[in-house]
Design an enzyme around this catalytic site. Sequence first.
Site, PDB file in Angstrom:
ATOM      1  CG  ASP A 175     -19.234 -10.424 -20.316  1.00  0.00           C
ATOM      2  OD1 ASP A 175     -19.907  -9.597 -20.256  1.00  0.00           O
ATOM      3  OD2 ASP A 175     -17.962 -10.534 -20.138  1.00  0.00           O
ATOM      4  CG  ASP A 177     -21.196  -4.982 -19.742  1.00  0.00           C
ATOM      5  OD1 ASP A 177     -21.130  -6.149 -20.415  1.00  0.00           O
ATOM      6  OD2 ASP A 177     -20.169  -4.983 -18.563  1.00  0.00           O
TER       7      ASP A 177
END
Length: 502
Positions: free
Chosen positions: A177, A380
């Site tokens: 992430d 992201d």
Amino acid sequence: MSESVFYKLAFYPLLLPLSMAIQMSSLLFSSLAVFFFFFFFSSLEKTFAFQATIEDTESNNLHLVHLNSLLPSSSCSSSIKDSRRKGSLEVVHKYGPCSQQNDGDRKVTHSDILNVDKERVKYIHSRISKELSGDDGLKELDSANLPAKSGSLIGSGNYFVVVGLGTPKRDLSLIFDTGSDLTWTQCQPCARSCYKQQDPIFDPSKSSSYSNITCTSTLCTQLSSATGNDPGCSSVSKACIYGIQYGDQSFSVGYFSRERLTVTTTDVIDNFLFGCGQNNQGLFGGSAGLIGLGRHPISFVQQTASKYGKIFSYCLPSTSSSTGHLTFGRATSRLLLYTPFSTISRSSSFYGLDIASITVSGVKLSLTPSLFSTGGAIIDSGTVITRLPPTAYAALRSAFRQGMSKYPSAGELSILDTCYDLSAYKVFSIPKINFVFGGSVTVELQPAGILYVASAKQVCLAFAANGDDSDITIFGNVQQRTLEVVYDLGGGKIGFGAGGCK
């Protein structure tokens, strides 16, 4: 003299010109025939060339898509790109056939994934808003009061890699992430709670290289800015305690520790800082935890700076039944276009982007230049669907719908409001969508980066609107599919290239 000879002699002078005339006429006819043939052929060639030009122009603005290329298969198709390269890991979608992870008996639906994505976006907007307003949002850590929704899905991403932890090493599947900093995994003895994971839970007591960080260490104080929670302290062992909570209220609490991390057989990181979770709630797709690739000093990227030069890259596969890669170190591809990172806030762990414009079918959307700069933008890996300012989304949706007018529409899917029933088509066309970033860097999205496919009967435009034009734009992971995305923190830039998973 015979009559026949007489006639030949008498008429020979006349027959000669007639013969020559016939020959000349024949020659003229042949020449005209050749002329008209070449004229017709030339005209035909020009006609076809003109038609080809039209078709080429159309194809430059449209993707011709085979429906099967967007549908995951029941078996795993592994990519071999970078499989032999130092510092490279295979990337797997946690809900596809390449994954050995599971969520128990509960089947995860597309609505589940998109609803969790909505919660993650709310969390990101709230977190960045607090950073920009000067509110650090720090909370005193109290593991007993950290709420969790039973059976909820973590909003931390859909892709994971396998790394080794400890001595001897134990392989663990971790979600990666770019919007998180702390790397953590569940640990024995699970003093409070552990969710179900596929891999055996890591047992630090069986590793000769494990140690806890003490409460008095300056490393412990770094947790505040990395997790949004002030660290705690064990009253017995004086060990530093971390606590991190995600957008959907899932959380992990445990000991902040050091351990040997094995990235590949040749790449081993000693004294790697990570969280050893003793109280963990939420369904993480069966993975053992998370690897944080944000910009904070305790992120994997910063901890391995001397080895990998603060550079990493990845390619997310086109479907959940194929694989991609996560590679640490300098990118080898020369076909990359770089755009500078933008600054969201001084403390932000997110990677900022400058979006200049968007084109659909080769036509630039009519948007004010300040639309994207007002709220800013980030890239992201954990957000699934790209979020745009409502004004930009409305323009993109309108242009896309115009290009898809010949196809039957389908019902909405959670946050996706533009869907089509393509079950009757083996091949179809969609408008091309390009993003233009700072430095005039144009990135063409592939079909897998434009569409979210729930089924052949529900193929949706993979974009959604923010609540307000001032909210931050998020370039999500669907749009990044099949692209080579290179993060160069030292160089202050991010690169994009086509065909990253091939």
